[in-house]
Motif scaffolding. Structure first.
Motif, mmCIF file in Angstrom:
data_model
loop_
_atom_site.group_PDB
_atom_site.id
_atom_site.type_symbol
_atom_site.label_atom_id
_atom_site.label_comp_id
_atom_site.label_asym_id
_atom_site.label_seq_id
_atom_site.Cartn_x
_atom_site.Cartn_y
_atom_site.Cartn_z
ATOM 1 N N ASP A 165 7.448 -47.848 7.179
ATOM 2 C CA ASP A 165 8.119 -47.463 5.940
ATOM 3 C C ASP A 165 9.620 -47.617 6.082
ATOM 4 O O ASP A 165 10.132 -48.008 7.141
ATOM 5 N N ASP A 166 10.334 -47.309 4.994
ATOM 6 C CA ASP A 166 11.782 -47.472 4.977
ATOM 7 C C ASP A 166 12.513 -46.162 5.236
ATOM 8 O O ASP A 166 13.704 -46.042 4.943
ATOM 9 N N VAL B 289 6.890 -50.209 16.908
ATOM 10 C CA VAL B 289 7.209 -49.827 15.531
ATOM 11 C C VAL B 289 7.026 -48.330 15.355
ATOM 12 O O VAL B 289 6.286 -47.683 16.090
ATOM 13 N N CYS B 290 7.718 -47.796 14.358
ATOM 14 C CA CYS B 290 7.528 -46.413 13.950
ATOM 15 C C CYS B 290 6.666 -46.409 12.693
ATOM 16 O O CYS B 290 6.835 -47.246 11.815
ATOM 17 N N GLY B 291 5.751 -45.491 12.626
ATOM 18 C CA GLY B 291 4.839 -45.439 11.495
ATOM 19 C C GLY B 291 3.453 -45.042 11.966
ATOM 20 O O GLY B 291 3.292 -44.039 12.652
ATOM 21 N N THR C 30 7.261 -41.128 8.381
ATOM 22 C CA THR C 30 6.503 -39.996 7.839
ATOM 23 C C THR C 30 5.681 -40.394 6.617
ATOM 24 O O THR C 30 4.557 -39.906 6.431
ATOM 25 N N THR C 31 6.221 -41.282 5.771
ATOM 26 C CA THR C 31 5.450 -41.732 4.604
ATOM 27 C C THR C 31 4.282 -42.606 5.047
ATOM 28 O O THR C 31 3.185 -42.518 4.488
ATOM 29 N N ALA D 94 3.567 -42.492 15.086
ATOM 30 C CA ALA D 94 4.858 -42.309 15.753
ATOM 31 C C ALA D 94 5.925 -42.212 14.667
ATOM 32 O O ALA D 94 6.164 -43.171 13.933
ATOM 33 N N THR D 95 6.555 -41.065 14.550
ATOM 34 C CA THR D 95 7.570 -40.854 13.518
ATOM 35 C C THR D 95 8.873 -40.388 14.140
ATOM 36 O O THR D 95 8.948 -40.095 15.335
#
Length: 473
Positions: free
Chosen positions: A319-320, A253-255, A328-329, A358-359
């Motif tokens: 996040d979306d 996942v990203c975030g 990033t959020t 991880a963004t």
């Protein structure tokens, strides 16, 4: 073929994970024609397929072929009647309609379960989600098969027993080992559940205020295989360069993820509510979703050899965002959570926290961390095996099982001595170290590069640039 039985409704009052598919007669997707059979149709159930079918209403049919093993459960007023040939505008042409195969519905498929609130309503999507292993019922969960439905589910598992707190089916809640054992002795259970495992109702939920681990890790491969079946077993390509891999989740996942070490004072439910009310409900975090639960993280010796596991609280934030804004959020929220831990962690029962990010941005702080860990692990492993090898040689040598040859390591000053013949002890001569002179030939009649000076010379030196014989001449 078992006798028809009546359905008696009942109410459920607790929180459940509910099974979605059913084998009801009135469910259009259960038929190969995509519709419920009508009066002119011939209904065909496969002879060797085991079924349990709930019938909610009366039906008129031209003919119906039944399986060798199965049951029909009829609601009040439901039944079947033979078609009398009268005209039916909704069924002007008859066909053979076959019941679909329900054998492929598996217990460990996350897409076949949904979370219900205390009022048996679907939980809103909101800001909370679960990692994949926890989308399937955990050992402390209450499971519900909806009233007025029939089902057939494959419970193949890597565990001999699948533990649950309670099961509700056909409107009846079974919350004790004795009640469940009685149901298993009845005719319906083997038609509804099949596979190599056994379901066991314990009547006991999670009693630890810090939360409980789900217990589905042994079947994580089944969970991921079912979840990724539609995509050919492959995870979607993440929008970040170095995706995170949360424990209990099938794909990266990203975030951001945060791992918390906790003390006996930590309360998972209170902390979840704190994050929801104080942070996640802020307008700037409207697009962020959070999963928080207790997990077991494997511990290793020197980062390589499995040793044990330790419980920790895992927070996963996604996040979306899209493109470079992906994650990033979530990263910003993770930073706020870490700041809150720094200020109030001790009072909350949190001893330490570790954040990873991880963004979609190329400046993500986690880029390259996997490579470093692999190099470190390989280096440590190499050193470990080298020490073991040398230790084995030393052990064999001390036991007399191995003889090592004496090794002589030449020094630079030894080379000059080897090249010149030793002189008698009474000679006072010396070699000029500026020149490299071969000693006289030891072979009789052999040629020599130069004549040696007379023995009665007490002080002399050899200059290889001149030949004494030439000088005498």
């Amino acid at each position: 073929f078992t006798l028809f039985s009546l359905f008696l409704p009942a109410a459920a009052t607790t929180v459940y994970k509910q099974w979605i598919p059913n084998t009801n007669f009135e469910t259009a997707s259960n038929w190969d024609q995509g519709r419920v059979p009508c009066a002119r149709d011939v209904v065909h159930f496969e002879k060797n397929k085991v079924i349990s079918v709930f019938v909610r209403s009366p039906h008129v049919l031209t003919d119906m072929y039944l399986p060798l093993t199965g049951e029909f459960t009829l609601a009040s007023g439901a039944g079947f009647a033979a078609f009398d040939g009268s005209w039916d505008p909704s069924c002007d042409s008859g066909a053979t309609v076959r019941f679909a195969d329900a054998e492929h519905h598996t217990w460990f498929d996350p897409t076949l379960w949904q979370a219900l609130s205390a009022g048996r309503q679907l939980e809103p999507r909101g800001n909370i989600f679960s990692v994949d292993e926890e989308r399937v019922p955990c050992w402390y969960d209450d499971v519900i098969f909806p009233p007025e439905t029939s089902f057939r589910v494959n419970i193949d598992s890597s565990q001999q027993v699948i533990h649950l707190c309670s099961i509700s089916l056909m409107g009846q809640e079974l919350s004790s080992p004795e009640a469940w054992a009685g149901y298993l002795r009845g005719p319906s259970a083997p038609l509804q559940f099949h596979g190599n495992a056994t379901l066991q109702v314990t009547g006991t939920g999670c009693l630890e205020k810090s939360g409980c681990t789900c217990g589905n890790t042994p079947d994580s491969h089944r969970i991921c295989a079912a979840l990724l079946r539609a995509s050919g077993g492959k995870c979607p390509v993440p929008a970040c360069r170095s995706p995170l891999q949360p424990l209990g989740h099938c794909c990266g996942v990203c975030g951001a993820t945060i791992n918390l070490d906790f003390t006996p004072d930590f309360d998972l439910q209170k902390y979840r509510n704190r994050l929801l009310q104080a942070l996640l409900r802020q307008p700037k975090y409207a697009g962020v979703q959070m999963a928080i639960s207790k997990v077991h993280k494997a511990q290793t010796f020197l980062g390589v050899i499995p040793r044990s596991s330790t419980p920790l609280i895992q927070i996963v934030l996604i996040d979306d965002g899209v493109g470079a804004q992906t994650g990033t959020t979530a990263e910003q929220l993770a930073a706020d959570i870490m700041e809150d831990i720094a200020q109030h962690g001790e009072a909350l029962g949190i001893s330490s926290g570790k954040m990873e990010v991880a963004t979609g941005s190329t400046f993500s702080g986690r880029v390259g961390s996997h490579t470093v860990s692999r190099i470190t692990a390989g280096t440590v492993l190499g050193l470990l095996f080298s020490l073991l090898f040398l230790g084995g040689i030393l052990f064999l040598y001390r036991k007399g099982k191995l003889r090592l040859p004496a090794l002589h390591i030449p020094h630079p000053w030894d080379r000059a001595e080897d090249r010149v013949s030793p002189e008698p002890a009474d000679d006072k001569g010396f070699d000029n170290p500026m020149f490299d002179v071969e000693p006289p030939s030891a072979v009789p009649g052999g040629e020599t590069l130069q004549e040696m000076p007379p023995k009665d010379h007490k002080v002399f030196y050899i200059n290889p640039l001149y030949d004494p014989s030439n000088m005498e001449a």
